[in-house]
Structures are given as C-alpha cells and as structure tokens.
Design a protein around this motif. Sequence first.
Motif, mmCIF file in Angstrom:
data_model
loop_
_atom_site.group_PDB
_atom_site.id
_atom_site.type_symbol
_atom_site.label_atom_id
_atom_site.label_comp_id
_atom_site.label_asym_id
_atom_site.label_seq_id
_atom_site.Cartn_x
_atom_site.Cartn_y
_atom_site.Cartn_z
ATOM 1 N N GLY A 26 0.671 -0.840 0.313
ATOM 2 C CA GLY A 26 0.269 0.232 -0.346
ATOM 3 C C GLY A 26 0.931 1.061 -0.054
ATOM 4 O O GLY A 26 2.452 1.148 0.197
ATOM 5 N N PHE A 27 0.457 2.361 -0.154
ATOM 6 C CA PHE A 27 0.861 3.710 -0.222
ATOM 7 C C PHE A 27 -0.054 5.285 1.092
ATOM 8 O O PHE A 27 -1.044 4.866 1.352
ATOM 9 C CB PHE A 27 0.582 4.216 -1.664
ATOM 10 C CG PHE A 27 1.044 3.699 -2.742
ATOM 11 C CD1 PHE A 27 2.151 3.916 -3.407
ATOM 12 C CD2 PHE A 27 0.281 2.377 -3.127
ATOM 13 C CE1 PHE A 27 2.927 2.780 -3.993
ATOM 14 C CE2 PHE A 27 1.249 1.752 -3.966
ATOM 15 C CZ PHE A 27 2.296 2.200 -4.798
ATOM 16 N N CYS A 47 -0.918 3.947 -8.189
ATOM 17 C CA CYS A 47 -0.844 3.343 -6.940
ATOM 18 C C CYS A 47 -2.437 2.603 -6.445
ATOM 19 O O CYS A 47 -1.626 1.558 -6.161
ATOM 20 C CB CYS A 47 -1.137 4.662 -5.714
ATOM 21 S SG CYS A 47 0.845 5.356 -5.485
ATOM 22 N N VAL A 48 -2.939 2.668 -7.811
ATOM 23 C CA VAL A 48 -4.155 2.150 -7.797
ATOM 24 C C VAL A 48 -2.858 0.911 -8.191
ATOM 25 O O VAL A 48 -3.769 -0.681 -7.966
ATOM 26 C CB VAL A 48 -5.204 1.963 -8.785
ATOM 27 C CG1 VAL A 48 -6.360 1.215 -8.211
ATOM 28 C CG2 VAL A 48 -5.745 3.449 -7.191
ATOM 29 N N GLU A 49 -2.736 0.520 -9.410
ATOM 30 C CA GLU A 49 -2.487 -0.527 -9.970
ATOM 31 C C GLU A 49 -1.085 -0.975 -9.408
ATOM 32 O O GLU A 49 -1.289 -2.783 -9.133
ATOM 33 C CB GLU A 49 -1.621 0.287 -11.248
ATOM 34 C CG GLU A 49 -2.297 0.645 -12.636
ATOM 35 C CD GLU A 49 -1.815 1.295 -12.621
ATOM 36 O OE1 GLU A 49 -2.140 2.082 -14.190
ATOM 37 O OE2 GLU A 49 -0.176 1.413 -12.833
ATOM 38 N N ARG A 50 -0.976 -0.477 -8.013
ATOM 39 C CA ARG A 50 0.499 -1.232 -7.611
ATOM 40 C C ARG A 50 -0.221 -1.765 -6.451
ATOM 41 O O ARG A 50 1.044 -2.674 -5.350
ATOM 42 C CB ARG A 50 2.176 -0.641 -7.707
ATOM 43 C CG ARG A 50 2.377 0.004 -9.055
ATOM 44 C CD ARG A 50 3.060 -1.348 -9.950
ATOM 45 N NE ARG A 50 3.286 -2.366 -10.016
ATOM 46 C CZ ARG A 50 3.026 -3.405 -10.326
ATOM 47 N NH1 ARG A 50 2.104 -3.611 -11.401
ATOM 48 N NH2 ARG A 50 3.441 -4.223 -9.238
ATOM 49 N N ALA A 51 -0.723 -1.448 -5.199
ATOM 50 C CA ALA A 51 -1.025 -1.439 -4.409
ATOM 51 C C ALA A 51 -1.526 -2.876 -3.678
ATOM 52 O O ALA A 51 -2.570 -3.503 -4.760
ATOM 53 C CB ALA A 51 -2.379 -0.261 -3.830
ATOM 54 N N GLY A 52 -0.975 -3.593 -3.271
ATOM 55 C CA GLY A 52 -1.543 -5.598 -3.178
ATOM 56 C C GLY A 52 -0.566 -6.405 -3.851
ATOM 57 O O GLY A 52 -0.544 -7.500 -4.343
ATOM 58 N N PHE A 81 -4.114 -0.650 1.150
ATOM 59 C CA PHE A 81 -4.871 0.716 1.484
ATOM 60 C C PHE A 81 -4.187 1.332 0.823
ATOM 61 O O PHE A 81 -2.672 1.159 0.626
ATOM 62 C CB PHE A 81 -4.143 0.569 2.996
ATOM 63 C CG PHE A 81 -5.238 0.123 3.669
ATOM 64 C CD1 PHE A 81 -6.626 -0.344 3.889
ATOM 65 C CD2 PHE A 81 -4.413 -0.938 4.789
ATOM 66 C CE1 PHE A 81 -7.477 -0.741 4.657
ATOM 67 C CE2 PHE A 81 -5.266 -2.132 5.670
ATOM 68 C CZ PHE A 81 -6.360 -1.498 5.887
ATOM 69 N N ILE A 82 -4.689 2.588 0.346
ATOM 70 C CA ILE A 82 -3.569 3.730 -0.464
ATOM 71 C C ILE A 82 -4.452 4.709 1.357
ATOM 72 O O ILE A 82 -5.814 5.099 1.143
ATOM 73 C CB ILE A 82 -4.401 4.309 -1.417
ATOM 74 C CG1 ILE A 82 -4.244 2.654 -2.007
ATOM 75 C CG2 ILE A 82 -3.436 5.409 -1.945
ATOM 76 C CD1 ILE A 82 -3.660 2.875 -4.111
ATOM 77 N N PHE A 83 -3.007 5.590 1.838
ATOM 78 C CA PHE A 83 -3.732 6.904 1.807
ATOM 79 C C PHE A 83 -3.598 7.810 2.154
ATOM 80 O O PHE A 83 -2.592 8.042 0.713
ATOM 81 C CB PHE A 83 -2.911 6.437 4.063
ATOM 82 C CG PHE A 83 -3.049 5.698 4.285
ATOM 83 C CD1 PHE A 83 -4.401 5.288 5.666
ATOM 84 C CD2 PHE A 83 -2.564 4.144 4.344
ATOM 85 C CE1 PHE A 83 -4.814 3.594 6.257
ATOM 86 C CE2 PHE A 83 -2.636 2.767 5.620
ATOM 87 C CZ PHE A 83 -4.015 2.786 5.690
ATOM 88 N N THR A 84 -4.534 9.310 2.118
ATOM 89 C CA THR A 84 -3.352 10.445 1.658
ATOM 90 C C THR A 84 -3.756 11.395 2.427
ATOM 91 O O THR A 84 -4.946 11.217 3.780
ATOM 92 C CB THR A 84 -4.662 10.770 0.063
ATOM 93 O OG1 THR A 84 -5.847 10.811 1.062
ATOM 94 C CG2 THR A 84 -4.501 9.907 -0.503
#
Length: 165
Positions: free
Chosen positions: A112-113, A129-134, A145-148
């Motif tokens: 995640g990011f 990030c959506v492509e690479r998370a997980g 998870f992707i936190f911003t």
Amino acid sequence: RSTITRKYKYFAYGGAIRGGKTYVTLAILIILCKKYPGSRWVVVRESMPALNKTTIPSIQKLLKGSKNAKWNLSGGNTHVEFLDSGSKIFFYPENIDNDRELNTFLGLECNGFFLEQVEELSEMLWDRCVERAGSWYLPDMPPPFIFTTFNPTQGWAKKSSIYRI
C-alpha cells in the motif's frame, strides 16, 4: 477465464497545517508493519527534498529510541526496516518533472501507499498506486490500503472521485 476483483480501501485525511495528519498516518503504517510481517509500504511526496524536510523527520520522531528500526537513508533506496517483522516503509519522490511517465513506479511491488500532500501530486500517480497496491504477496495479506493527506485545495484531488469512494 477468471478475473480477480480487488477491493481497495482509500483513506483521506485533510485539514490545516499542524493537524497531525502525517503523524497519524505514519503511526498507522508502523502498526501495519507489525501486524503484517514482511509487508512493504511506500510513502510518496512530490520531491526527495520534501520527504527529507518533513516526512522522514516525522517518522524518525515516532521511532526515536527504537532498537527495532533500522534505517537506510541512501538516496535511491531510502527506507526503514522493522527488525522484528521484516516489514519496510520506503520513501519515494514522485519527481514528475524528471519522470513524466512515472516509470519509477512501474513494477513496484508493495502492499500500500501513503500519498502525503496529495494535492501536490499528479492524478497519474494515483492511478499508478491503484495499479501497484497489493502487488507484494504475503501469506497473511494486508488490504491494499492507499492513505492520503491534503491541505484545502481546488485541484484534481478535490474534483476527482477518490474522495467519494
């Protein structure tokens, strides 16, 4: 032919300066590192100087005195590794001016990011990030998870659907 549907979880923490956004999100990443041994998390800001000026000192304060945190502060591989779990938190600059296609993020394997100050980052980075998370597989897989965090803005992040998910 089968398809695998991933359910991403996005978290946005916004507000004014000194509201604790960075500390809270970094603390969550530290907890995730303990909960999911061997996990990899990536923190992104617009540039390495921004990471060195703000984010890295913040996590160093959170980990102050910890004998469990081993730091690597070399330019291209800046990260902290947690010795008890083998988990790592990496620090990457977006660096969109020098990497227009964000090739640095192609093939990146992580769980995640944390996109700090997302209003300073590109919408293309969000897509990467959506492509690479997980993509970093573990026996006990954490959610991707992707936190911003963000300050008030009228830019793409506010207009985008990422905050309405």
